[in-house]
Every structure is written in structure tokens, then in C-alpha cells.
Design a protein around this motif. Sequence first.
Motif, mmCIF file in Angstrom:
data_model
loop_
_atom_site.group_PDB
_atom_site.id
_atom_site.type_symbol
_atom_site.label_atom_id
_atom_site.label_comp_id
_atom_site.label_asym_id
_atom_site.label_seq_id
_atom_site.Cartn_x
_atom_site.Cartn_y
_atom_site.Cartn_z
ATOM 1 N N LEU A 1 22.331 32.273 46.205
ATOM 2 C CA LEU A 1 22.764 32.061 44.817
ATOM 3 C C LEU A 1 21.931 30.940 44.228
ATOM 4 N N ASN A 2 21.275 31.228 43.122
ATOM 5 C CA ASN A 2 20.418 30.252 42.442
ATOM 6 C C ASN A 2 21.312 29.267 41.681
ATOM 7 N N ALA A 3 21.234 28.006 42.072
ATOM 8 C CA ALA A 3 22.071 26.975 41.429
ATOM 9 C C ALA A 3 21.241 26.086 40.507
ATOM 10 N N VAL B 1 29.620 38.481 46.185
ATOM 11 C CA VAL B 1 28.661 38.600 47.301
ATOM 12 C C VAL B 1 29.380 38.646 48.651
ATOM 13 N N GLY B 2 30.609 38.144 48.687
ATOM 14 C CA GLY B 2 31.335 38.079 49.962
ATOM 15 C C GLY B 2 31.745 39.438 50.498
ATOM 16 N N GLY B 3 31.922 40.403 49.606
ATOM 17 C CA GLY B 3 32.423 41.721 50.031
ATOM 18 C C GLY B 3 31.539 42.342 51.104
ATOM 19 N N ALA B 4 30.236 42.398 50.861
ATOM 20 C CA ALA B 4 29.319 43.040 51.815
ATOM 21 C C ALA B 4 29.246 42.241 53.111
ATOM 22 N N ILE B 5 29.362 40.926 52.991
ATOM 23 C CA ILE B 5 29.306 40.080 54.198
ATOM 24 C C ILE B 5 30.505 40.406 55.091
ATOM 25 N N ILE B 6 31.666 40.499 54.478
ATOM 26 C CA ILE B 6 32.885 40.761 55.259
ATOM 27 C C ILE B 6 32.849 42.182 55.841
ATOM 28 N N ARG B 7 32.359 43.146 55.056
ATOM 29 C CA ARG B 7 32.290 44.531 55.563
ATOM 30 C C ARG B 7 31.307 44.666 56.720
ATOM 31 N N MET C 1 9.748 41.647 43.243
ATOM 32 C CA MET C 1 10.832 40.688 43.450
ATOM 33 C C MET C 1 11.954 41.299 44.301
ATOM 34 N N THR C 2 12.570 40.473 45.135
ATOM 35 C CA THR C 2 13.688 40.921 45.972
ATOM 36 C C THR C 2 14.791 41.509 45.095
ATOM 37 N N SER C 3 15.369 42.620 45.536
ATOM 38 C CA SER C 3 16.475 43.184 44.757
ATOM 39 C C SER C 3 17.690 42.273 44.855
ATOM 40 N N GLN C 4 18.391 42.138 43.747
ATOM 41 C CA GLN C 4 19.607 41.318 43.757
ATOM 42 C C GLN C 4 20.816 42.115 44.220
ATOM 43 N N LEU C 5 20.637 43.440 44.340
ATOM 44 C CA LEU C 5 21.778 44.297 44.663
ATOM 45 C C LEU C 5 21.614 44.938 46.041
ATOM 46 N N ARG D 1 24.102 41.234 45.982
ATOM 47 C CA ARG D 1 23.718 40.521 47.215
ATOM 48 C C ARG D 1 23.269 39.104 46.874
ATOM 49 N N HIS D 2 22.312 38.990 45.947
ATOM 50 C CA HIS D 2 21.814 37.675 45.529
ATOM 51 C C HIS D 2 22.059 37.509 44.034
ATOM 52 N N LEU D 3 22.197 36.271 43.580
ATOM 53 C CA LEU D 3 22.145 35.996 42.142
ATOM 54 C C LEU D 3 21.010 34.996 41.936
ATOM 55 N N LEU D 4 19.847 35.546 41.567
ATOM 56 C CA LEU D 4 18.646 34.732 41.418
ATOM 57 C C LEU D 4 18.313 34.510 39.947
#
Length: 322
Positions: free
Chosen positions: A135-137, A311-317, A1-5, A12-15
Motif C-alpha cells: 500500500l502506497n502511503a 487486500v486482506g481477503g486474498a491473504i486470508i483465502r 507496471m505491476t497489476s494492482q488487482l 492486491r496493491h494500492l500503488l
Amino acid sequence: MTSQLHPDGTLRHLLTLEGLDRRFIEGLIERAQGYLRPRDSAPARSNALANVTVANLFFEPSTRTRASFELAAMRLGAEVISLDLHLSSRAKGESMLDTIHTLAAMGIDVFVVRDAGPGVPQFVAENLDSPTSVLNAGEAHLSHPTQGLLDAFTIIRHKGRLEGQVITIVGDIRHSRVARSAVQAFSTLGADDLRLVAPAELMPDAHEFAGCQRFEDLDAALPGADVVMMLRIQKERMTGADIPDAAAYFKRFGLSAERLGRARPDAMVMHPGPMNRGVEIAEDVADGRQSVIREQVTNGVALRMAVLEAVGGAIIRSRRPT
Ligand code: CP
């Protein structure tokens, strides 16, 4: 499975909540706490997600989750688009992957995905380049991680902690992604008296929900309960013949005021919504003094702000200076 971190341990993801440790979940709840405001105050806002673009892709109906993700993203200063399945090109036969790649090409940073099919959020996550997040909704009957987190957050706000709480979850547990994610969150945070109540045909298979007690008699599962969480019958995941008669169901499994009297006097009544009044819950209980159902909705916005910020932190960096 894809890592969430991400490799640095940030989200990174919340699945799913499976595999997320206690400190991590507590950290998200603490962030959510910071986004709550008194009822008569303006909502919390920040620019934490300025220049981040969030797409809500709901391929199944939703009121609460969709609106709260939209509001959460807007209150953090993000750009937000929400795609309606019926008006999107998926209705013309476009594959999920083509839809995702089309949106990614427009600069979407965070995909919020709800789908009736198992594995869809994971599939989307596997097909996106870092640092784009998923993000899993709400995924089939399997997972609804932000709902599990907001339910834990709501209990902590009232009871201070999950340890030692007696939590009775009642209804169509077999088909409930809410119950699965809630039990994962509650167990990780230390709850160890979790009671599942359902008719035999709506009880999950024996290998699931390890450590929970199972009851077919609601009255037997209420004494000592600190929290009573009611769930609706998920008709959309059943064939017509399996759907219980509403009146007969209420008689056996509906939460009336009289029944609630068997739980602790300070028991909280929860429901993720949408509610079917008169089927799983009586009007006066849904609107009564022990109900925290609307508060769950309020807490959901704050909790989703916390997840989006995480999740926004890594995107902005990752942004190159212009
Ligand atoms: N609790 C919940 O997922 O509600 P919606 O289906 O309205 O989003």
C-alpha cells in the motif's frame, strides 16, 4: 507496471489511483462509511485481519498516515509492526530489497510504504510473491492514493457526490502528491470543475492535471467554490532559494476569513496536513466552522480500514489450514 488487482479482480496493491474505475473507488468509500462511528462511540472493530501481519515502512516523516494505518490495522485485528528508518538496518546501508525480503521472511503480509523516491512502492510490489500486498502511503511528489480517497470520502459525506462540485486546490501543486491523487479521485468520481491556484513556479508542468483550470490569482478562483483545499509549501522538495517568503506568500495565496468569504457560504475548507498556520491558512479559518480538517483525519482511519480489509481477503483465502 505491476497489476494492482488479483486475477479475480480484487485489490492486491494500492500503488496509484490511476486506472482504478469509479465503481471500485465507490466500493472502497462505501466500506469506509461502514467503519465510521459517532464521535462519542467506541471505534469500529472487527477481526477481518486476524492472523494478518502489517508492516509500516515509513522512510519519510509522517504523523497522520502512519498513525492511521497503524490504528486501522489494529482495529481490524491484525498484528502490526512499524519500522523507524533511523533505527533500521537501512541506515547501515542495507538495500531496500534486502530489507523487504528480510521482513517478508518473518511473515509480513501487507507492506505500507512511504518513501521520498519515485517508484519505490512499485519496486517493492514487483519483488514480492502473491498474495503479499503493498500500500502506497506517499510516494515522492507523485502519489498518495489513500489521501486522495479520504479526501473524496470527506467531500461525499458533506456534499453527497463529486459531480457538479467546484473544487479549488491552492498551494504548492507542483510538488504535491496529495493534489495528484486527489484530482485523480475527484475526476474519476465525476468532478469536472477543478481549479488549481499557485504561483507560476509552483504550478505543475502543462502536460499534467489535464482538464483543470489554472489560476495565479486566488481571489479569481474562489467565487462559486464548494470546496477549498489548501496545501502546504513542500520545502523538503525545494532548494533554499526556491522557498517563498512566508509573509509574502500568505498575502497572495493564504486563505484568510475575508478571502474565504468569496467562496460559497457552505464551502468546505480542507487541508491534508501538516498545516503551516499563517503561511497557507489563517488560524481562524483552520479552526473555523467551515473547516473539515480534523474530520479528514477521522475519515482517514475508516478509509484505511476499508483498504486493508480489501487486500486482506486474498491473504486470508490463501492460508493453508493448520
Ligand atoms: N497528509 C499526510 O500525508 O500527512 P502525514 O505526512 O502526517 O502522514
